[in-house]
Design an enzyme around this catalytic site. Sequence first.
Site, mmCIF file in Angstrom:
data_model
loop_
_atom_site.group_PDB
_atom_site.id
_atom_site.type_symbol
_atom_site.label_atom_id
_atom_site.label_comp_id
_atom_site.label_asym_id
_atom_site.label_seq_id
_atom_site.Cartn_x
_atom_site.Cartn_y
_atom_site.Cartn_z
ATOM 1 N N ASP A 1 0.796 -1.237 0.000
ATOM 2 C CA ASP A 1 0.000 0.000 0.000
ATOM 3 C C ASP A 1 0.833 1.294 0.000
ATOM 4 O O ASP A 1 1.798 1.405 0.761
ATOM 5 C CB ASP A 1 -0.857 0.089 1.259
ATOM 6 C CG ASP A 1 -1.529 -1.207 1.628
ATOM 7 O OD1 ASP A 1 -1.458 -2.179 0.880
ATOM 8 O OD2 ASP A 1 -2.135 -1.237 2.715
HETATM 9 N N1 DQQ Z 1 -2.226 -3.709 3.889
HETATM 10 C C1 DQQ Z 1 -3.649 -3.818 3.918
HETATM 11 C C2 DQQ Z 1 -4.018 -2.861 4.986
HETATM 12 C C3 DQQ Z 1 -2.946 -3.033 5.986
HETATM 13 C C4 DQQ Z 1 -1.737 -3.228 5.152
HETATM 14 C C5 DQQ Z 1 -4.264 -3.516 2.589
HETATM 15 C C6 DQQ Z 1 -0.762 -4.216 5.708
HETATM 16 O O1 DQQ Z 1 -5.285 -3.078 5.546
HETATM 17 O O2 DQQ Z 1 -2.799 -1.909 6.848
HETATM 18 O O3 DQQ Z 1 -3.530 -4.018 1.531
HETATM 19 O O4 DQQ Z 1 0.361 -4.329 4.889
#
Ligand code: DQQ
Length: 557
Positions: free
Chosen positions: A37
Site C-alpha cells: 500500500d
Molecule cells: N495492507 C492492507 C491494509 C494493511 C496493510 C491492505 C498491511 O489493511 O494496513 O492491503 O500491509
Amino acid sequence: MITRVLCLIVCSLLLVSGQDPQRPQYHVMPPSNWMNDPNGPMYFNGIYHLFYQYNPNAAYWGDMHWGHAVSKDLVHWQNLPPALYPDKPYDTGGVFSGSATIVNGAPILIYTGIGPVPSQCIAEPLNINDPLLLNWTKPPQNPVIPQSPPGLNLDGYRDPTTAWQSGDSYYIAVGAGISGTQGMALLYETNNFLNWTYLHPLYQSTNVSVSGDMWECPDFYPLGEQYVFKASTSNGDMWFVGDYNQSQMFSQINQGLYDYGKFYASKTFNDTRNDRRILWGWVAEMDSQDSANARGWAGLQCLPRELTLTPDNKVAANPIVELASLRTNYIPFGVVSVDSSGLVLNGISTGDQFEILIRVLSVDPGVTSFGLFVRQSPDFREQTAIFLMSALPPSNTDMPGLDYRGVAIETEDPEICQTLCYSDFMCRAWTYTPPGMEGPSAMCFLKGYPPALNPRQGCVSGRKGIVGIDRTNSSLATDADKSNQAAPLDDNPATLHVFVDHSIIEIFGNDGTSNIISRVYPTLPQSMGVSLFVEGQGQVLLSVDAWELGSIWSNSI
Ligand code: DQQ
C-alpha cells in the site's frame, strides 16, 4: 530455502548484467524486495513524499515498515531509507498503513500499529528542518487510540485516513468490518492528535455482496462540488460520490471503481502546489511467488493520477500531465484507417517502455471490436490485446458463461435485465432467459466479462461498451496470470491511453473513467511489437500518437 538460493543466483546475475526485463522503469518501487500500500503521501516544503508498506527482507509480505521515496516534480524519484519500522511493543507486529496530515505547518503521520491488538499511533519528524524528513519519532502518548470502540465486535480495525478540519476539530476515519455483515469506516474527532473521541461510522456498506465485509484503507476528500469516500473492498477500490453533512455523516449518490484491474489500497493527497487531488495505488504481481522471489522484488505503485469529478458525478483518474517530461521520442502516426487486415505500428523502438494515445474518430457499424496489440512477438506466440467494443443493443442471442450473478425476475420483460446491468458498475453484459429455460421463472444473468455471442432460441442479450485486455497469449511462462479483464464504458469508445512499462500495462479508457491496470510477463526478447487490429466488417478511423519513455530514477532529486 530453494527460492532464496535461486534468488541469490538469478538476482546477482540480473544485477551484474544490469537487466531485468520485467522490472518497470517509470513506476515508483523500492530498489528491491516487497512493496504494497501507498502510505502518507504529501507535499511538504517543496518536496513530494511517498511512504509505502515495505518488507526490507524479502519479496513477499511481512515485517511491515514504511518505505520512503521523494520527488520534486512527482515524476522523478529518489529512494530513501525506511521512515518507520516496528520497534515498540504496540507495533512489533508491523507498522501498517496510514496517512499524513500537515498540522500547523508540520506533518503528523498516523498509522496502525500491530501489537497485542491493532491500535492507531502517530509519528512526527525528528528534525522539521531536514528537507528530506529522514527520521521520525513516535511520542510516548502512543498508541493514541489504543483499541477499537467497545461493543462493535469488529474483525478488522486499521488504516486511518488523512485528517480533515472542521471548526476547531480534526476528524479521521479508520477502516473496520464485521465478518459476514459489513465493511465500515469509523469516525473519530480530536483537537490535539493525542486524545481522540469515537463518534459513529462515517459510512458503512449497505450491500455486503457488493463491497465486502472489511473496508481497508478508507479515504475521504472533497472533489469538485461533492465529497468522495473510498474504501478498498473485496471488489476493488470503490469510490462513493456524495454529500457530507453538518452531523458528519456521508451519504452517496453514485459509486464506481477507480480502476477495474490489479489496483488496491489506494490513497489520495491534496497537491497544494497545483491545487489538485492526486491518487496512488498498489499494483501487485500477477505471476507466482517463486518468480517474484527469483526476481528479488514484488509490487509497485501506479502512475500518479489526477482525480476530477465528471458532470455526471463520476470520479475520473488520469495520469498527471507532468509525465510528459518522461517522453524521449515522439512518433506521430497521425490519422490511420484500419480494417481486419490490421496495421503494424513501426517506429516505437522501446516496445517495453512507451505511451500511446488513440482517439477514436469513427467506427463502421459492422466492427465488433478494435484496439492494439502490445508486447507482440514477430511470430505472434506472445501478444497482449487491448481492445474497445461499442455497446451491443438487446438482440435475440445468448452470451453463455462469465456470470457473476444470476437473479430470478418477476417479469418477462428482458429490458428489466438490461436495466439491472446498466445500474450495476460491475456489469459488462447481460443475458435474459424466459421462464422454464433456466428455472421456473425468468432469469437475468449479469456478466463480469463480455462473452462471445451464441445463438439460442428465446434468450435476449446485450452488452455495455467495453475497454478490455486479453492476456491469453501474453506470456509463454506457465505461472503468469492470463485471465482477461474488462471495464464498462458508459459512452461510445472515444479515447484509449495506454502506458507500457515492461511487466505493467496501465489503460485509461474514455478520459480516465474506465481504467484497467494489468500485469504481463512476456518471455521472448523480441516481444516488442505494437500493431492495431479490427475484428468484424469495416474500418475504424483513429488518430494515433506514441512516445518512447525514459526512467524516473535519480540518485538525488
Ligand atoms: N495492507 C492492507 C491494509 C494493511 C496493510 C491492505 C498491511 O489493511 O494496513 O492491503 O500491509
